[in-house]
Design an enzyme around this catalytic site. Structure first.
Site, mmCIF file in Angstrom:
data_model
loop_
_atom_site.group_PDB
_atom_site.id
_atom_site.type_symbol
_atom_site.label_atom_id
_atom_site.label_comp_id
_atom_site.label_asym_id
_atom_site.label_seq_id
_atom_site.Cartn_x
_atom_site.Cartn_y
_atom_site.Cartn_z
ATOM 1 C CB ALA B 509 -0.929 -0.009 1.215
ATOM 2 C CB ILE B 615 -5.210 5.204 8.548
ATOM 3 C CG1 ILE B 615 -4.523 4.684 9.820
ATOM 4 C CG2 ILE B 615 -6.223 4.189 8.031
ATOM 5 C CD1 ILE B 615 -3.640 3.458 9.640
ATOM 6 N N PRO B 618 -9.576 4.375 6.181
ATOM 7 C CG PRO B 618 -10.938 5.860 7.341
ATOM 8 C CD PRO B 618 -9.996 5.779 6.184
ATOM 9 C CD GLU B 691 3.088 -8.763 6.074
ATOM 10 O OE1 GLU B 691 4.178 -8.571 6.633
ATOM 11 O OE2 GLU B 691 2.972 -9.414 5.021
#
Lengths: 316, 730
Positions: B509, B615, B618, B691
């Site tokens: 990402a 983030i 979200p 992760e």
């Protein structure tokens, strides 16, 4: 999956005849177990007899005050039946403890009795397995046996029977009705349906070639607190490590059958006479002959403790 | 573009789209079953044949012969390929286990044959007719506890003098933990369709890393990468299982070559567990020394884990290298060469397993010190990297995670004494654990173009393995070019597109959004040039470019029905790792219950607090974290690939035998994001989170079980057989 012929039977005797007239035949109803086994080349029937059109999907009251359950009644419908929920709640509880909603919609009453073991070595065609390939040996003995039988097994096979429903049926003294190719009918108690593996683990039931289950009868309700406690690692969609089906009467007497520990629902009418003395007293007799592996020896104390939990729930 | 220094305060300071709760742009395709997954791509090539793969029946030895006559004569069978018909195929740098070719069997279910037929049923039936004759090798190692490590490992960290500090420490713990092999158990099996056009092959597949897959397939097929095209737009879960070229792709390509027709191959579920990769088993030994008031003075974390000869093992001490402050640290990972299938990366490789031990050991230390385990962790929070005190953390809000979580969870009201809290037959316990996971970034490229209709298209070989890549890349382009998310089309997973980071190591990402950012900056500069303006004077908003009072609609920038396009790659400078440790942090809080009679363990509540930079979305980030928490619950309570030590394979090789959590196992999950920017990480100031979510979960559950019962299980998973014998007798 091998090529096979498919015959749709229109009455039970014809179904029995059709099955008996082919050497390697199977009945098929819900197919929730058989189709999987055929995909894996564990079952390789050359002839399937489709029994879904026999119309045996009713639940009727018997003259004796019990219920006759057609062999094709789905697990979902059986579990939801008002009379079953009211008079035989241990059966409903056992049914809904098994599989998933989707599977229970397809699975039938007769088929549930006849499902095959979930021993992982039975499922792997590279492995020796006396049940799948008689005489080839047993990889589970000395292998990974955590799920497998602690009692009733033999030097040839330690597979368990995976059904929850059958454990409840056993504790309810259910009987199966069958028809054979000659049209003869008979009743078989659940305990007499199943064979222990001995040196022929491939022979799992005492049904004769072609003999088809048409119904299951439940005797008059016996009341009591009826409990099915299924212990497993995950909360749902898993086979029992140990399960207890119990009927506990207000005076402390009752009945007990175990699942997950043996090649068939495990019950001993002598052992359960000790129920008023508690779980330990029952299990000391019921599992006296247990011969577990290192992997599954926990099942013996677990069975006792699960029955204790059941008695706690029953308020006895 | 190069990212050579931390992003300035003004970069993406006030975002309109990035960081907002945008619903998955590919959601409708997923929920209507119309997203094209590899095995169902019936339209990409006509006349597809079906290949059914066969795995070896032994774990080690030689395949002497394969009888193919019956299968070849079976109805519908078009071709039979056996491993004996090929020389051992070359392996890429990413592969360890042989994929196909030759007579040597290195692990159970290694691919040994492919039956190609007109239908799946005929292929499968044909495969069952093959007759194999093996010569098993009895000199094989399948039991980690009985296998010595290779012995040539160097410590991962060796700071100060552990032995002396530990010997001098007034409070010590010395504990051993084991974790079992785990399977990724993703929903979609490995699957590929291959078709040849002359000497060029196209592979429609399910793979996390398009460039690696392309290079690896070229190596294995002994061709050049320019002859290989990979296409993998939708992936039904990977978790590391699809990082590498696997047998499905190789067999499909070979089957297509042999038959001259497209061939599709999916690994049957029972083959996935032993044919592909798994998270390796670990035996971990932890020693921690502390002062009476709880200050850690020495940590040693030693691990042994399995690998095929020449392969890599599960690096469990990885988190311990950077988590808690200590002047004396020793970490070593030892590899035991064994003949089980290939161990390789699974979600948070190293960290997930290592924290199962470290964070339970921290709980044991807190117990011994009679300290609150939250306070123990806070007291020992590292200010500099314990493995290299010259390095600092780019951002580290571990203490805030613990404090926020404790407050939200009601930690102060927790059960304090094991066995003290009951609800009926159930014993209630509370547990906490810290989470640590590195936050790497990889070079990532993209093309971004203005379409003639004024919409925007993003093209990159980045993958979406269910994580939300489509959505966050659309958000990035929308932000940079001033268009609504709905006006951005994202095209992924095609090796003809610019090379991206791919999806893995929770770098996907952050890297791929940085790549799209770079391409957007390049496009904006190109637009500035077209308009004869300075790039810094442009504002992109409302589907238009605004500069010095003039407004130009984006669609006006295109000519002759062609896109206006720019390509760039974000390269990350070494400053990131030379000066800093860039990592993510978290805290997990668990309420569990244990049945006092049966020993069943069930979860009541789960809470995670995550420090993972900005983030990006979200909704998708929360989805990642709750999925990872679920996987952590599986690791704690259920998941184990059972090893048959005689026959050398994972026995419970299907989803009935290998139990992952079901809905009923997972209670209410709460996720809190601190959402603090990390300008050292990327221009978007984001870090991975997919992760982080699994890290520490299992230990928090183990600690809750201990808190409920007083029983410490150090041998994962914590199944009831390990508890029931220690509960009070009846």
């Amino acid at each position: 999956m091998r090529a096979f012929s498919l015959e749709r039977a229109s009455d039970p005797q014809q179904a029995a005849k059709s099955a008996a007239s082919h050497e390697n035949s199977k009945f098929i109803a819900g197919g929730t177990n058989l189709i999987d086994l055929m995909k894996l080349e564990i079952e390789t029937p050359t002839h399937l007899v489709d029994v879904t059109q026999l119309g045996l999907d009713k639940i009727e009251e018997t003259d004796e005050g019990g219920l006759r359950i057609g062999t094709l009644v789905s697990n979902t419908d059986l579990a939801a039946d008002d009379r079953v929920r009211r008079d035989y709640p241990v059966l409903t509880r056992a049914l809904v403890a098994g599989a998933t909603g989707q599977l229970r919609n397809k699975a039938t009453t007769g088929g549930n009795f006849l499902q095959r073991t979930r021993c992982p070595y039975f499922y792997d065609t590279n492995m020796p397995c006396n049940k799948r390939n008689p005489g080839s040996g047993c990889a589970a003995i000395g292998g990974y046996s955590r799920q497998l039988a602690v009692i009733g097994g033999s030097d040839h096979c330690i597979a368990t029977h995976p059904s929850d429903m059958a454990v409840a049926m056993r504790v309810l003294d259910a009987e199966l009705e069958t028809v054979d190719p000659d049209g003869k009918t008979r009743s078989i108690a659940v305990d007499d349906l199943y064979r222990l593996p001995g040196d022929t683990p491939e022979k799992e039931t005492n049904l004769k070639p072609g003999e088809v289950i048409t119904a299951v009868t439940l005797p008059k309700p016996v009341g009591g607190k009826q409990i099915y406690y299924k212990v497993r690692d995950r909360s749902s969609y898993a086979f029992a490590l140990v399960s207890v089906a119990a009927i506990v009467q207000p005076d402390g007497t009752g009945r007990v059958a175990l699942g997950g520990v043996a090649p068939k629902p495990w019950r001993d009418e002598e052992a359960e006479k000790a129920l008023p003395q508690g779980a330990g007293a029952v299990m000391d007799t019921l599992l006296a002959d247990a011969n577990p592996t290192d992997d599954n020896e926990f099942k013996v104390p677990l069975a006792k403790r699960t029955l204790a939990a059941v008695l706690q729930e029953a308020g006895n | 573009m190069r990212f050579d220094k931390p992003a300035g305060d003004s970069v993406l300071a006030d975002t309109k789209v990035i960081g907002k709760p945008v619903h998955r742009v590919d959601g409708p395709l997923k929920t209507t079953g119309t997203a094209p997954y590899a095995y169902e791509r019936h339209d990409v090539a006509a006349n597809q044949l079906v290949g059914w793969p066969v795995g070896a029946a032994i774990a080690k030895g030689k395949l002497k012969s394969v009888g193919t006559k019956k299968a070849e004569a079976a109805p519908g069978v078009v071709a039979v390929l056996t491993t004996l018909q090929f020389d051992r195929l070359p392996l890429s740098q990413w592969n360890t286990a042989n994929l196909f070719g030759g007579d040597q069997i290195e692990h159970y279910h290694q691919a040994v044959a492919l039956v190609v037929a007109e239908t799946l049923e005929t292929a499968r039936a044909g495969a069952a007719m093959l007759e194999f004759d093996y010569a098993p090798d009895t000199e094989a190692s399948f039991d980690l506890s009985k296998t010595a490590p290779t012995g040539d490992e160097q410590p991962l960290s060796d700071v100060g003098n552990f032995e002396k500090a530990y010997a001098d420490a007034p409070v010590t713990i010395d504990v051993n933990y084991t974790t079992p092999a785990e399977s990724h158990a993703m929903m979609e099996p490995h699957a590929s369709i291959a078709a040849w056009d002359g000497d060029e092959v196209t592979l429609w597949t399910s793979n996390q890393m398009i460039q690696w897959d392309k290079m690896a397939l070229a190596t294995t097929l002994k061709t050049t990468p320019d002859k290989v095209r990979i296409d993998s737009p939708y992936i039904g879960g990977g978790f590391g299982s699809k990082l590498f070229l696997r047998a499905d792709a190789v067999l499909a390509a070979l089957g297509a070559k042999r038959t001259g027709k497209p061939v599709k191959v999916q690994l049957p579920r029972p083959m996935i567990f032993n044919n592909t990769t798994h998270r390796g088993l670990t035996e971990q030994h932890l020693k921690i020394g502390a002062t009476q008031d709880g200050k850690i003075v020495a940590i040693s974390h030693e691990n042994k884990s399995n690998a095929l000869p020449g392969g890599s093992s599960e690096k469990a001490p990885a988190p311990t290298q950077h988590f808690y402050a200590t002047d004396n640290l020793y970490c070593i990972n030892r590899t035991a060469e064994m003949h089980l299938p290939e161990s390789n990366a699974m979600r948070a490789p190293g960290e997930a397993s290592g924290l199962m031990a470290l964070e339970a050991a921290m709980d044991e230390l807190a117990e011994k010190l009679d300290m609150d385990p939250v306070e123990l962790r806070i007291m020992n929070d590292a200010k500099v990297d314990p493995s290299n005190p010259n390095k600092t953390f780019s951002r580290r809000h571990f203490v805030e995670c613990l404090r926020t979580g404790a407050d939200r969870f009601g930690w102060s009201k927790r059960n304090r004494k094991p066995g003290d809290t009951r609800e009926g037959a159930w014993l209630i316990g509370h547990g906490v654990a810290g989470a640590y996971r590195g936050a790497p970034a990889q070079a990532s490229g993209a093309e971004v173009a203005i379409r003639p209709d004024g919409g925007v298209v993003v093209r990159t070989d980045m993958t979406d393995i269910g994580t939300g890549s489509y959505t966050i890349l659309a958000q990035t382009a929308a932000e940079m070019l001033g268009v609504p998310v709905e006006r951005v089309r994202v095209e992924l997973g095609d090796s003809r597109y610019p090379v991206s980071s791919g999806s893995g190591g929770q770098f996907g990402a952050v890297s791929s959004t940085a790549g799209v950012y770079a391409a957007c900056v390049a496009l904006r500069k190109k637009i500035a040039d077209e308009l004869g303006k300075k790039h810094d004077d442009l504002t992109f908003a409302d589907g238009a470019v605004h500069a010095g009072g003039s407004t130009t609609e984006l669609k006006k920038l295109t000519r002759g029905g062609r896109e206006l396009s720019a390509i760039d790659t974000m390269h990350f400078g070494d400053f990131r790792s030379e000066k800093y440790v860039v990592s993510t942090f978290g805290a997990h809080f668990i309420e569990a219950r244990v049945h006092s009679l049966t020993g069943e363990v069930r979860l009541n509540r789960m809470l995670a607090v995550c420090d993972a930079g900005r983030i990006l979305n979200p909704i998708t980030a929360r989805s990642q974290v709750i999925g990872a928490m679920t996987m952590g619950a599986g690791a704690a309570l259920l998941e184990e690939m059972a090893v048959d030590h005689d026959r050398g394979f994972f026995v419970n090789h299907d989803l009935a035998g290998y139990e992952v959590p079901v809905h009923l196992d997972i209670p209410h999950q709460e996720v809190v994001f601190l959402d603090v920017l990390d300008p050292v990480s990327t221009p978007l100031k984001a870090k991975g989170v997919g992760e982080l979510g699994i890290c520490g979960v299992a230990a928090a559950i183990a600690n809750a079980v201990n808190n409920a019962t007083g029983i410490r299980v150090r041998d994962y998973p914590i199944t009831l057989d390990k508890i029931v014998g220690k509960l009070p007798t009846i």
